[in-house]
Write an enzyme that holds these catalytic residues in place. Structure first.
Site, PDB file in Angstrom:
ATOM      1  N   ASN A  94       0.850  -1.192   0.000  1.00  0.00           N
ATOM      2  CA  ASN A  94       0.000   0.000   0.000  1.00  0.00           C
ATOM      3  C   ASN A  94       0.883   1.237   0.000  1.00  0.00           C
ATOM      4  O   ASN A  94       2.012   1.202   0.488  1.00  0.00           O
ATOM      5  CB  ASN A  94      -0.870  -0.009   1.276  1.00  0.00           C
ATOM      6  N   HIS A 153       0.719   5.127   1.469  1.00  0.00           N
ATOM      7  CA  HIS A 153      -0.051   5.959   2.399  1.00  0.00           C
ATOM      8  C   HIS A 153       0.573   7.356   2.411  1.00  0.00           C
ATOM      9  O   HIS A 153       1.805   7.481   2.510  1.00  0.00           O
ATOM     10  CB  HIS A 153      -0.020   5.351   3.804  1.00  0.00           C
ATOM     11  N   SER A 162       4.660   6.894   2.472  1.00  0.00           N
ATOM     12  CA  SER A 162       5.264   5.608   2.838  1.00  0.00           C
ATOM     13  C   SER A 162       4.664   4.494   1.987  1.00  0.00           C
ATOM     14  O   SER A 162       3.447   4.461   1.776  1.00  0.00           O
ATOM     15  CB  SER A 162       4.956   5.270   4.307  1.00  0.00           C
ATOM     16  N   ASP A 216      -3.025   0.936   8.153  1.00  0.00           N
ATOM     17  CA  ASP A 216      -1.841   1.767   7.872  1.00  0.00           C
ATOM     18  C   ASP A 216      -0.646   1.362   8.733  1.00  0.00           C
ATOM     19  O   ASP A 216       0.042   2.190   9.336  1.00  0.00           O
ATOM     20  CB  ASP A 216      -2.172   3.259   8.048  1.00  0.00           C
TER      21      ASP A 216
HETATM   22  C1  GAR Z   1      -2.788   8.901  -2.856  1.00  0.00           C
HETATM   23  O1  GAR Z   1      -2.342  10.109  -2.297  1.00  0.00           O
HETATM   24  C2  GAR Z   1      -2.586   7.755  -1.891  1.00  0.00           C
HETATM   25  O2  GAR Z   1      -1.419   7.890  -1.129  1.00  0.00           O
HETATM   26  C3  GAR Z   1      -3.815   7.881  -1.035  1.00  0.00           C
HETATM   27  O3  GAR Z   1      -4.853   8.210  -1.919  1.00  0.00           O
HETATM   28  C4  GAR Z   1      -4.312   8.912  -3.029  1.00  0.00           C
HETATM   29  C5  GAR Z   1      -4.744   8.212  -4.286  1.00  0.00           C
HETATM   30  O4  GAR Z   1      -4.376   8.964  -5.407  1.00  0.00           O
HETATM   31  N1  GAR Z   1      -4.088   6.673  -0.337  1.00  0.00           N
HETATM   32  C6  GAR Z   1      -4.625   6.628   0.875  1.00  0.00           C
HETATM   33  O5  GAR Z   1      -4.966   7.626   1.484  1.00  0.00           O
HETATM   34  C7  GAR Z   1      -4.793   5.236   1.450  1.00  0.00           C
HETATM   35  N2  GAR Z   1      -5.140   5.290   2.812  1.00  0.00           N
HETATM   36  P1  GAR Z   1      -4.333   8.294  -6.845  1.00  0.00           P
HETATM   37  O6  GAR Z   1      -5.700   7.621  -7.054  1.00  0.00           O
HETATM   38  O7  GAR Z   1      -4.154   9.436  -7.782  1.00  0.00           O
HETATM   39  O8  GAR Z   1      -3.216   7.310  -6.879  1.00  0.00           O
END
Ligand code: GAR
Length: 198
Positions: free
Chosen positions: A103, A105, A132, A141
């Protein structure tokens, strides 16, 4: 060549960064729990198989996750990559993909778990923030950290400006982490840390 399945819920910019990195693996499918996820259209333009499994209509988290496992496993992945997949995962799901589920985060874990991580960082007044990549465990997380990138928090930052600075780094460390995984360079040690062999 190792097979990777990517799970998304939205725009999928991290998934796009993975695809554009031309890694030594096959992106076997991009799967979303939302049919309007922007990233699905991009994947289709790259001739990557896509699938949608909506969580709506399932009686429980466990029931949805069981169906998701069936769908994912139909592509026989070596690695499952969560790229903005905004679902809390059941223990059964996490255990099924133990040591092959990662994942990204948007915080420097173990700080700022959960949602609204950039606002959490602004509220805490930290001067460094970041992202991360980690192996997924049943705890939210949490799990062995593979890579992190830090960015400065600037005096005039808003949630959006900070998110954008962090996202640029996400697009670097996620492809790098997947590359290490598919090249068998990651070892989870007994103490729960990750050793990267170069
Ligand atoms: C990213 O910033 C990722 O780190 C976050 O969602 C966004 C997705 O963007 N993930 C989380 O918050 C998971 N808990 P994307 O769809 O453009 O890759």
């Amino acid at each position: 060549m190792k097979k990777v399945v990517v799970l998304i819920s939205g725009r999928g910019s991290n998934m796009q960064a993975l695809v554009n990195a031309n890694l030594p693996c096959e992106i076997a499918a991009v799967i979303s729990n939302k049919e309007d996820a922007g990233g699905l259209a991009f994947a289709a333009t790259r001739n990557i198989p896509t699938a949608v499994l909506s969580h709506k209509g399932f009686s429980s988290r466990e029931a949805f996750d069981a169906e998701m496992i069936k769908l994912i496993d139909s592509y026989q992945p070596d690695l499952v990559v969560l790229a903005g997949f905004m679902r809390i995962l059941s223990a059964d799901f996490v255990n099924h993909y133990q040591n092959r589920l990662i994942n990204i985060h948007p915080s420097l874990l173990p700080s700022f778990k959960g949602l609204h991580t950039h606002q959490q960082a602004l509220d805490a007044g930290v001067k460094l923030h970041g992202c991360s990549v980690h192996f997924v465990t049943a705890e939210l997380d949490h799990g062995p950290i593979i890579a992190q990138a830090a960015v400065p928090v600037l005096p005039d930052d808003t949630e959006d400006s900070l998110a954008s600075r962090v996202l640029t780094q996400e697009h670097i460390i996620y492809p790098q982490s997947v590359k290490w995984f598919v090249e068998d360079k990651l070892t989870i040690l007994e103490n729960g840390t990750v050793r990267i062999s170069h």
